[in-house]
Write an enzyme that holds these catalytic residues in place. Sequence first.
Site: not given
Length: 399
Positions: A76-78, A80
């Site tokens: 997921r947002s890791a 980013k």
Amino acid sequence: MDVQGTVADGFEPVRDAFAGNFARRGERGAAVVVYRAGRKVVDLWGGAKNADGPSDGACGDAAAEPWTPDTAQVVRSATKGVAAAVPLLLHQRGLVDLDAPVGTYWPEFKAAGKERLLVRHLLSHRAGLPVLDTPLTPAEAIDGVSGPRALAAQAPAWEPGTAHGYHAQTYSWLLGELVRRVTGRSIGRWVAEEIAGPLGLDLWIGLPDAERARVGRIADIAPPAEPATPGLRMRPKRSVSDAYSDPGSLTRRAFGAIDPQADENDPAYRAAELPASAGIATADALARFYASLIGDVDGARRLFAPATLTLARTEESAGPDKVLVVGTRFGLGYMLHGPACPLLAPGSFGHPGRGGSLAFADPESGTAFGYVTNGMQKNVTADPRAQALVRAVGKALAG
């Protein structure tokens, strides 16, 4: 739980905390890796590869396949934090001016009052574009065209640079299109050729078909009841969960930029290049990536020059987040240590993934950390499983 792997002398508290996550915090399957001064000092895994399998990793059918050192998961947002390295490295190479308008590289983006929206605003979540006026379908979200086109035409929700709010999904199309305009390559290809390949990372933004069998299934799980740890977790008057339950809130609209929500176990979604949310990695790849930002690893030279490292972790945004509600802190592309994202120390920088995953570096101690899980806890800004591991790393470093 039979925890697999090794820890260096002194890092036994991390093994204890990892086992405790299975015993007390509902862990299904996970891995954690820590590097110190470029050397791997923690390498642990356990449980089931698939979140819909039993947590003891017992064999017998596909769902119960045990986690192995090669198991990768959606983080997921890791993602980013990996994606943010691309424009920073392009800046380091003299190809991107962080203080230039985005329209310098992407002319169509100048529309609707965005002429002075800067590249640094994209990285620090100050662009005012966390939501889409019309959400994208899952097919549109991954087609590589619809997201950038919508954002190029859209007016900001606030004057760029004057406030910050987490760009949960739109970060994918903003950063991805910027990189494509500057380099002529997709961001997934750039990461593969310039970062993952040279460093030997099992990490992808856009999963190749040949790697599909290594990736386990993820599932949402309810977080267990656990008292807040003083100094680490703070509950504001209005929580992220409260804001998410309001259909008209920026929070709900930001996380709902893809509607209906995409199936993260769908091979088509995993093959898509969505640098905000759909990266896939092993825990070792995340930890090794962050280790490479702050130092040499196994003969490979560090990625970030000292000036670039300073940019990554110098505060650009701080205070009430228009999307996440709580107070957040961002450098250029990275979350910084604070109550909403507790890391190892004040100088740490990295990125969590909604629901569990976490990766970061702490330059002062020479530490890099990667944690990957398949049991995703909803609407938790500081996952108790990840935080237990971070506290254990701190204890080990303190001796």
